[in-house]
Design a protein around this motif. Structure first.
Motif, PDB file in Angstrom:
ATOM      1  N   GLU A 106       0.862  -1.189   0.000  1.00  0.00           N
ATOM      2  CA  GLU A 106       0.000   0.000   0.000  1.00  0.00           C
ATOM      3  C   GLU A 106       0.896   1.234   0.000  1.00  0.00           C
ATOM      4  O   GLU A 106       1.933   1.257   0.666  1.00  0.00           O
ATOM      5  N   LYS A 113      -6.534   5.796   5.175  1.00  0.00           N
ATOM      6  CA  LYS A 113      -7.586   5.461   4.212  1.00  0.00           C
ATOM      7  C   LYS A 113      -7.029   4.492   3.186  1.00  0.00           C
ATOM      8  O   LYS A 113      -5.896   4.657   2.725  1.00  0.00           O
ATOM      9  N   PRO A 114      -7.823   3.501   2.792  1.00  0.00           N
ATOM     10  CA  PRO A 114      -7.336   2.549   1.782  1.00  0.00           C
ATOM     11  C   PRO A 114      -7.406   3.126   0.371  1.00  0.00           C
ATOM     12  O   PRO A 114      -8.185   4.030   0.092  1.00  0.00           O
ATOM     13  N   LYS A 119      -8.036  -2.120  -1.724  1.00  0.00           N
ATOM     14  CA  LYS A 119      -9.279  -2.791  -1.318  1.00  0.00           C
ATOM     15  C   LYS A 119      -9.623  -3.947  -2.258  1.00  0.00           C
ATOM     16  O   LYS A 119     -10.130  -4.976  -1.819  1.00  0.00           O
ATOM     17  N   TYR A 122      -6.755  -6.908  -1.683  1.00  0.00           N
ATOM     18  CA  TYR A 122      -6.550  -7.394  -0.312  1.00  0.00           C
ATOM     19  C   TYR A 122      -7.084  -8.811  -0.082  1.00  0.00           C
ATOM     20  O   TYR A 122      -6.392  -9.632   0.531  1.00  0.00           O
ATOM     21  N   ILE A 138      -7.363  -0.857   9.011  1.00  0.00           N
ATOM     22  CA  ILE A 138      -8.106  -1.039   7.766  1.00  0.00           C
ATOM     23  C   ILE A 138      -7.825  -2.417   7.168  1.00  0.00           C
ATOM     24  O   ILE A 138      -8.726  -3.076   6.662  1.00  0.00           O
ATOM     25  N   TYR A 139      -6.565  -2.826   7.236  1.00  0.00           N
ATOM     26  CA  TYR A 139      -6.121  -4.113   6.687  1.00  0.00           C
ATOM     27  C   TYR A 139      -5.544  -4.959   7.830  1.00  0.00           C
ATOM     28  O   TYR A 139      -4.324  -5.003   8.033  1.00  0.00           O
TER      29      TYR A 139
END
Length: 149
Positions: A106, A113-114, A119, A122, A138-139
């Protein structure tokens, strides 16, 4: 081991290039935009051009999926690495089908924020790398390796 590096030119490509201590002695090829910055940075490297602009473009997705089929069939990489953007998506999904390992990094400027590409890939990657601890919210399965820069 043969590695496919796939990503947009500019910052995404620079991000991948900064992994040179890892890839410099490995068999590799690159998939990126045919733009001056990419040609200059990758002079002497094996490079395949992909279609752009890619952002939210169904036309680009279709064209780059056809490119991915052709390139992956010819090259048969063991590992595909990307830091985005959209061109990575067809290479990752098709790469998964042929048994390649997938690593997504990333981008550095995403702290909380992704990205759209992050997204999308992932769920299928073997390793998802973030550069900020906040991104693990987020991840959750991501590995924080800190800054590549």
């Amino acid at each position: 081991m043969k590695i496919c590096f796939v990503g947009s030119s500019g910052g995404h490509l620079t991000h991948l290039y900064m992994l040179k201590p890892f890839w410099k002695d490995k068999e590799r090829f690159w998939v990126t935009f045919d733009k001056e910055d990419a040609r200059s940075l990758l002079d002497g490297e094996k490079v395949y051009s992909c279609y752009y602009p890619t952002n939210r473009s169904l036309k680009a997705l279709i064209i780059n999926t056809k490119q991915a089929i052709k390139i992956l069939k010819e090259e048969k990489p063991d590992l595909i690495i990307s830091s985005g953007a959209a061109v990575a998506v067809p290479f990752f999904y098709l790469g998964k089908l042929i048994g390649a390992k997938l690593i997504y990094v990333e981008v550095f400027d995403r702290i909380d924020k992704p990205t759209m590409t992050g997204k999308m890939v992932y769920p299928i990657v073997d390793k998802f790398v973030v550069e900020w601890e906040e991104m693990k919210r987020i991840y959750p399965k991501a590995v924080n390796l800190g800054s590549i820069f």
